[in-house]
Design an enzyme around this catalytic site. Structure first.
Site, PDB file in Angstrom:
ATOM      1  CD  GLU A  54     -14.514   0.390 -24.321  1.00 27.22           C
ATOM      2  OE1 GLU A  54     -13.862  -0.400 -23.615  1.00 27.22           O
ATOM      3  OE2 GLU A  54     -14.201   1.578 -24.485  1.00 27.22           O
ATOM      4  CE  LYS A  56     -14.503   5.412 -25.191  1.00 26.77           C
ATOM      5  NZ  LYS A  56     -13.107   5.428 -25.695  1.00 26.77           N
ATOM      6  CE  LYS A 116     -11.997  -0.591 -21.050  1.00 22.91           C
ATOM      7  NZ  LYS A 116     -12.103   0.655 -21.764  1.00 22.91           N
ATOM      8  CD  GLU A 165      -6.460   1.238 -18.705  1.00 23.67           C
ATOM      9  OE1 GLU A 165      -7.427   0.651 -19.233  1.00 23.67           O
ATOM     10  OE2 GLU A 165      -6.490   2.456 -18.445  1.00 23.67           O
ATOM     11  CG  ASN A 186      -5.698   3.563 -21.982  1.00 23.50           C
ATOM     12  OD1 ASN A 186      -5.811   3.698 -23.209  1.00 23.50           O
ATOM     13  ND2 ASN A 186      -6.548   4.085 -21.122  1.00 23.50           N
ATOM     14  CD  GLU A 216      -6.526  -1.259 -21.877  1.00 20.08           C
ATOM     15  OE1 GLU A 216      -6.329  -2.188 -21.104  1.00 20.08           O
ATOM     16  OE2 GLU A 216      -6.901  -0.135 -21.496  1.00 20.08           O
ATOM     17  CB  SER A 217      -6.868   3.918 -26.291  1.00 22.70           C
ATOM     18  OG  SER A 217      -7.518   3.663 -25.089  1.00 22.70           O
TER      19      SER A 217
HETATM   20  O1  LIG Z   1     -12.305   4.446 -28.130  1.00 24.48           O
HETATM   21  P1  LIG Z   1     -10.912   3.910 -28.218  1.00 24.48           P
HETATM   22  O2  LIG Z   1      -9.872   4.934 -28.476  1.00 24.48           O
HETATM   23  O3  LIG Z   1     -10.839   2.731 -29.168  1.00 24.48           O
HETATM   24  O4  LIG Z   1     -10.544   3.324 -26.752  1.00 24.48           O
HETATM   25  C1  LIG Z   1     -11.147   2.152 -26.235  1.00 24.48           C
HETATM   26  C2  LIG Z   1     -10.666   1.885 -24.799  1.00 24.48           C
HETATM   27  O5  LIG Z   1      -9.294   1.586 -24.850  1.00 24.48           O
HETATM   28  C3  LIG Z   1     -10.943   3.047 -23.879  1.00 24.48           C
HETATM   29  O6  LIG Z   1     -12.324   3.186 -23.816  1.00 24.48           O
HETATM   30  C4  LIG Z   1     -10.385   2.857 -22.463  1.00 24.48           C
HETATM   31  C5  LIG Z   1      -9.226   2.238 -22.121  1.00 24.48           C
HETATM   32  N1  LIG Z   1      -9.053   2.237 -20.795  1.00 24.48           N
HETATM   33  C6  LIG Z   1     -10.068   2.884 -20.225  1.00 24.48           C
HETATM   34  C7  LIG Z   1     -10.348   3.123 -18.883  1.00 24.48           C
HETATM   35  C8  LIG Z   1     -11.505   3.777 -18.584  1.00 24.48           C
HETATM   36  C9  LIG Z   1     -12.373   4.221 -19.570  1.00 24.48           C
HETATM   37  C10 LIG Z   1     -12.125   3.978 -20.920  1.00 24.48           C
HETATM   38  C11 LIG Z   1     -10.967   3.305 -21.250  1.00 24.48           C
END
Ligand SMILES: O=P(O)(O)OC[C@@H](O)[C@@H](O)c1c[nH]c2ccccc12
Length: 261
Positions: A54, A56, A116, A165, A186, A216-217
């Site tokens: 990503e 970001k 995104k 998601e 997520n 995710e995340s």
């Molecule tokens: O920075 P991380 O913890 O690796 O997360 C990435 C991504 O999963 C996260 O940006 C995200 C997941 N779903 C979202 C929805 C909206 C905005 C952002 C997100």
């Protein structure tokens, strides 16, 4: 008002402004001129874990993460490291992204690109396609069933692959009922911003066989990727750990290798 409600209010305001500036008819004609969308699913189903890397700059939970003056070059490094797709945050207020970032990344890489954003309106899917995206994020939490169904149908018409998601068992159920083939869990609760990777382990068993599962995340390093993989993730979506890594290409490669074949 939750964090998510605050984000959505800003997203809707910005959306109205863009609608005034660029009529839907113009987006439609740009979408018609765009190269057809790529299908990311065969790549995601290939052996081993796939990484969606990503772009970001900042986030409501962490504030500034990285400047990223050249998103295209970051994306090219992700692709060189073996990323199966690139995620580009286009929300500006809280995440520092833009459709210009999407354009820049699209122009540079050949792998599928994900828009995104907080998508609540068909106009945003036309934008995604007009700007060359192959995938679009649909967050179950911010859509009712009818909206989710409509947006999924429009994705299909446009050739976009929706990444649907969920964060709770009920959202997983709704995503499955809507026909999601690519389903993301997520680990971050967008109403509180708390991250708990175990949410993936808890919810993944409710996802039907054959659906591509995205964790995710919350990936901080290769060990977390291996853990998600052990819980059944086909794909991991990583932002912060990659933009802060200093060597994005090697970081992506390390994540893929950590998960084994
Ligand atoms: O920075 P991380 O913890 O690796 O997360 C990435 C991504 O999963 C996260 O940006 C995200 C997941 N779903 C979202 C929805 C909206 C905005 C952002 C997100």
């Amino acid at each position: 008002m939750s964090v998510l409600d605050g984000i959505l209010a800003g997203v809707r305001e910005d959306l109205e402004e863009r609608k005034r500036a660029t009529p839907l008819a113009e987006l439609r004609s740009r979408a018609a001129d765009a190269a057809p969308a790529l299908d990311p699913l065969p790549g995601f189903r290939a052996p081993g874990v796939s990484v969606i890397a990503e772009v970001k700059r900042k986030s409501p939970s962490k504030g500034a993460l990285a400047d990223i003056p050249d998103p295209a070059s970051l994306a090219a490094q992700y692709a060189a490291g073996g990323a199966a797709a690139i995620s580009v945050l286009t929300e500006s207020r809280r995440f520092g992204g833009s459709l210009a970032d999407l354009d820049a990344v699209r122009a540079r890489v050949d792998v599928p690109v994900l828009r995104k954003d907080f998508i609540v309106d068909p106009y945003q899917l036309w934008e995604a396609r007009a700007h060359g995206a192959d995938l679009a994020l649909l967050m179950v939490v911010s859509l009712d069933d009818a909206q989710l169904a409509d947006l999924m149908a429009l994705c299909k018409e446009l050739g976009l692959t929706p990444l649907v998601e969920a964060h709770t068992a009920d959202e997983v159920r709704r995503a499955v009922a809507a026909g999601a083939e690519l389903l993301g869990i997520n680990a971050r609760d967008l109403t509180t911003l708390d991250v708990d990777r175990k949410v993936f382990a808890e919810l993944a068993p409710a996802i039907p066989e054959g659906t591509v599962k995205v964790a995710e995340s919350g990936v901080t390093g290769p060990k977390d990727v291996a853990e998600y993989r052990g819980w059944g993730a086909d794909v991991v979506l990583v932002g912060e750990a990659l933009v802060r890594s200093g060597d994005p290409s090697t970081a992506v490669r390390d994540f893929i290798e950590a998960a084994g074949a």
